[in-house]
Design a protein around this motif. Structure first.
Motif, PDB file in Angstrom:
ATOM      1  N   ALA A  89       0.816  -1.213   0.000  1.00 57.96           N
ATOM      2  CA  ALA A  89       0.000   0.000   0.000  1.00 57.96           C
ATOM      3  C   ALA A  89       0.851   1.266   0.000  1.00 57.96           C
ATOM      4  O   ALA A  89       0.639   2.181  -0.805  1.00 57.96           O
ATOM      5  N   ILE A  90       1.827   1.342   0.904  1.00 60.10           N
ATOM      6  CA  ILE A  90       2.663   2.534   0.978  1.00 60.10           C
ATOM      7  C   ILE A  90       3.565   2.636  -0.245  1.00 60.10           C
ATOM      8  O   ILE A  90       3.786   3.743  -0.785  1.00 60.10           O
ATOM      9  N   HIS A  91       4.086   1.516  -0.712  1.00 59.93           N
ATOM     10  CA  HIS A  91       4.883   1.501  -1.951  1.00 59.93           C
ATOM     11  C   HIS A  91       4.085   2.097  -3.103  1.00 59.93           C
ATOM     12  O   HIS A  91       4.560   3.005  -3.807  1.00 59.93           O
ATOM     13  N   GLU A  92       2.877   1.606  -3.305  1.00 59.33           N
ATOM     14  CA  GLU A  92       2.098   2.061  -4.454  1.00 59.33           C
ATOM     15  C   GLU A  92       1.586   3.485  -4.284  1.00 59.33           C
ATOM     16  O   GLU A  92       1.522   4.248  -5.261  1.00 59.33           O
ATOM     17  N   GLU A  93       1.230   3.869  -3.069  1.00 59.58           N
ATOM     18  CA  GLU A  93       0.790   5.256  -2.871  1.00 59.58           C
ATOM     19  C   GLU A  93       1.944   6.232  -3.033  1.00 59.58           C
ATOM     20  O   GLU A  93       1.741   7.395  -3.399  1.00 59.58           O
ATOM     21  N   THR A  94       3.167   5.786  -2.790  1.00 63.47           N
ATOM     22  CA  THR A  94       4.335   6.617  -3.106  1.00 63.47           C
ATOM     23  C   THR A  94       4.413   6.842  -4.607  1.00 63.47           C
ATOM     24  O   THR A  94       4.667   7.961  -5.069  1.00 63.47           O
ATOM     25  N   HIS A  95       4.201   5.777  -5.376  1.00 64.54           N
ATOM     26  CA  HIS A  95       4.143   5.947  -6.835  1.00 64.54           C
ATOM     27  C   HIS A  95       3.081   6.964  -7.220  1.00 64.54           C
ATOM     28  O   HIS A  95       3.297   7.816  -8.091  1.00 64.54           O
ATOM     29  N   MET A  96       1.917   6.857  -6.600  1.00 66.19           N
ATOM     30  CA  MET A  96       0.812   7.741  -6.958  1.00 66.19           C
ATOM     31  C   MET A  96       1.152   9.203  -6.659  1.00 66.19           C
ATOM     32  O   MET A  96       0.804  10.103  -7.421  1.00 66.19           O
ATOM     33  N   TRP A  97       1.850   9.425  -5.536  1.00 66.93           N
ATOM     34  CA  TRP A  97       2.261  10.795  -5.213  1.00 66.93           C
ATOM     35  C   TRP A  97       3.357  11.245  -6.170  1.00 66.93           C
ATOM     36  O   TRP A  97       3.274  12.325  -6.764  1.00 66.93           O
ATOM     37  N   ASP A  98       4.387  10.432  -6.329  1.00 69.70           N
ATOM     38  CA  ASP A  98       5.540  10.806  -7.155  1.00 69.70           C
ATOM     39  C   ASP A  98       5.155  11.058  -8.610  1.00 69.70           C
ATOM     40  O   ASP A  98       5.681  11.977  -9.248  1.00 69.70           O
ATOM     41  N   LEU A  99       4.277  10.225  -9.150  1.00 72.38           N
ATOM     42  CA  LEU A  99       3.981  10.270 -10.575  1.00 72.38           C
ATOM     43  C   LEU A  99       2.733  11.078 -10.908  1.00 72.38           C
ATOM     44  O   LEU A  99       2.279  11.074 -12.049  1.00 72.38           O
ATOM     45  N   ASP A 100       2.200  11.763  -9.921  1.00 72.55           N
ATOM     46  CA  ASP A 100       1.049  12.630 -10.175  1.00 72.55           C
ATOM     47  C   ASP A 100       1.420  13.664 -11.246  1.00 72.55           C
ATOM     48  O   ASP A 100       2.530  14.206 -11.232  1.00 72.55           O
ATOM     49  N   PRO A 101       0.517  13.951 -12.183  1.00 72.58           N
ATOM     50  CA  PRO A 101       0.848  14.905 -13.250  1.00 72.58           C
ATOM     51  C   PRO A 101       1.161  16.309 -12.756  1.00 72.58           C
ATOM     52  O   PRO A 101       1.738  17.100 -13.488  1.00 72.58           O
ATOM     53  N   ALA A 102       0.803  16.599 -11.527  1.00 75.71           N
ATOM     54  CA  ALA A 102       1.163  17.895 -10.961  1.00 75.71           C
ATOM     55  C   ALA A 102       2.637  17.970 -10.598  1.00 75.71           C
ATOM     56  O   ALA A 102       3.158  19.054 -10.337  1.00 75.71           O
ATOM     57  N   ARG A 103       3.315  16.805 -10.594  1.00 76.86           N
ATOM     58  CA  ARG A 103       4.702  16.780 -10.134  1.00 76.86           C
ATOM     59  C   ARG A 103       5.674  16.202 -11.138  1.00 76.86           C
ATOM     60  O   ARG A 103       6.839  16.588 -11.158  1.00 76.86           O
ATOM     61  N   THR A 104       5.245  15.236 -11.909  1.00 72.23           N
ATOM     62  CA  THR A 104       6.171  14.508 -12.770  1.00 72.23           C
ATOM     63  C   THR A 104       5.765  14.593 -14.231  1.00 72.23           C
ATOM     64  O   THR A 104       4.599  14.388 -14.574  1.00 72.23           O
ATOM     65  N   ARG A 105       6.733  14.860 -15.059  1.00 70.37           N
ATOM     66  CA  ARG A 105       6.570  14.709 -16.502  1.00 70.37           C
ATOM     67  C   ARG A 105       7.525  13.605 -16.931  1.00 70.37           C
ATOM     68  O   ARG A 105       8.745  13.755 -16.828  1.00 70.37           O
ATOM     69  N   TRP A 106       6.987  12.508 -17.372  1.00 71.05           N
ATOM     70  CA  TRP A 106       7.745  11.278 -17.609  1.00 71.05           C
ATOM     71  C   TRP A 106       8.981  11.542 -18.455  1.00 71.05           C
ATOM     72  O   TRP A 106       8.894  12.099 -19.545  1.00 71.05           O
ATOM     73  N   ASN A 107      10.129  11.142 -17.932  1.00 74.00           N
ATOM     74  CA  ASN A 107      11.437  11.259 -18.583  1.00 74.00           C
ATOM     75  C   ASN A 107      11.955  12.686 -18.705  1.00 74.00           C
ATOM     76  O   ASN A 107      13.055  12.892 -19.223  1.00 74.00           O
TER      77      ASN A 107
END
Length: 312
Positions: free
Chosen positions: A107-125
């Motif tokens: 749960a915490i692993h995947e929710e970290t992904h959700m926070w990190d990869l949110d479009p408000a924060r990450t643009r892939w590559n």
């Protein structure tokens, strides 16, 4: 991501548009001459028996936040930040408190992904984000694209990480991920590990039995990725080596891995297999330490204080 059953949930976050966000990291560590040690608050012996007694399938989020408020405040902060995420229910087991505690690795692993990869924060590559802990979240860390992570495979001469190599490096899709994928997977592994370390006495099954292996393996991937970057992609190497925020993140993640592997070491077997420590030995091989120190500009300790740098 770290398990095939969760892959489809995270892939929807790929190729996201950039949005400027202020970095919440507290100061630069790579520019300091004094030793830098990674640490964060945790109290794994804090009493949570009352939470266990009151646990139900309907109060799991309140229990999660209260449990981590007492034992690992960074987990509480992440849970609060992600409280409205629709995917929690797919990661959390609610049939007992023990099952609930065990499911926190996923749960915490995947929710970290959700926070990190949110479009408000990450643009892939292009640029990434990383929830480090309650007081530090790195954002808009430049990536400059990169190259497929499967290129590190020839540097892996053993079978210590073979099961994860099959997912992340040999898989037709995952193997094509660039530095973005390497960093995201390591960061999630470094929240999943403490999430179960601090509640280890309640874990009775095998749902968290590779937590230490995930952290050690994904650090392996990062170090090998840097070696391949220098040897085979010199132009790319020059770009990323000139990015202070990225260099700082890499150093922090190396020290953070050491910190939580040490904290979780007494629970090997419950939270990881013997390969986790064997992979860690390879991570401290001279060629891997050399690339880390060249990239970050800092020397790290290899004694009992592996979560610290040496004085420059």
């Amino acid at each position: 991501m770290s398990r095939t059953r969760a892959l489809s949930l995270v892939t929807v976050l790929l190729a996201l548009p950039p949005v400027a966000v202020t970095t919440a990291a507290s100061g630069s560590v790579t520019s300091l001459a004094a030793p830098y040690c990674y640490e964060e608050p945790s109290q794994p012996t804090a009493d949570v028996s009352d939470l266990k007694a009151r646990f139900t399938s309907s109060n799991w989020m309140q229990t999660l936040q209260a449990m981590y408020q007492r034992r690992w405040p960074s987990g509480q902060a992440l849970a609060i930040a992600q409280a409205k995420d629709q995917y929690w229910n797919q990661f959390v087991r609610k049939n007992s408190f023990e099952a609930f505690a065990e499911s926190m690795m996923v749960a915490i692993h995947e929710e970290t992904h959700m926070w990190d990869l949110d479009p408000a924060r990450t643009r892939w590559n292009v640029h990434t984000a990383a929830w480090i802990n309650a007081s530090r979240q790195d954002t808009t860390v430049p990536l400059h694209d990169g190259f497929p992570r499967k290129e590190i495979l020839p540097l892996i001469k053993d079978r210590l990480s073979d099961s994860m190599d099959g997912i992340y490096l040999r898989d037709q899709t995952q193997g094509e991920y660039h530095l973005q994928g390497v960093l995201a997977e390591l960061n999630a592994g470094l929240t999943g590990l403490p999430a179960v370390t601090v509640v280890q006495e309640y874990i009775k099954g095998v749902g968290a039995s590779n937590a230490r292996d995930i952290a050690a393996t994904n650090l392996r991937y990062l170090l090998l990725y840097l070696r391949v970057a220098k040897d085979r992609h010199p132009a790319y190497w020059a770009k990323i080596k000139n990015e202070p925020k990225l260099r700082e993140l890499v150093l922090t993640q190396f020290l953070r891995t050491a910190y939580w592997l040490e904290k979780s070491a007494p629970y090997t077997g419950k939270l990881g297999g013997p390969n986790a420590d064997k992979i860690t030995v390879t991570n401290y091989a001279p060629e891997n330490l050399a690339i880390l120190e060249e990239f970050t500009g800092r020397k790290v300790r290899t004694d009992t204080q592996r979560h610290c740098t040496l004085t420059s």
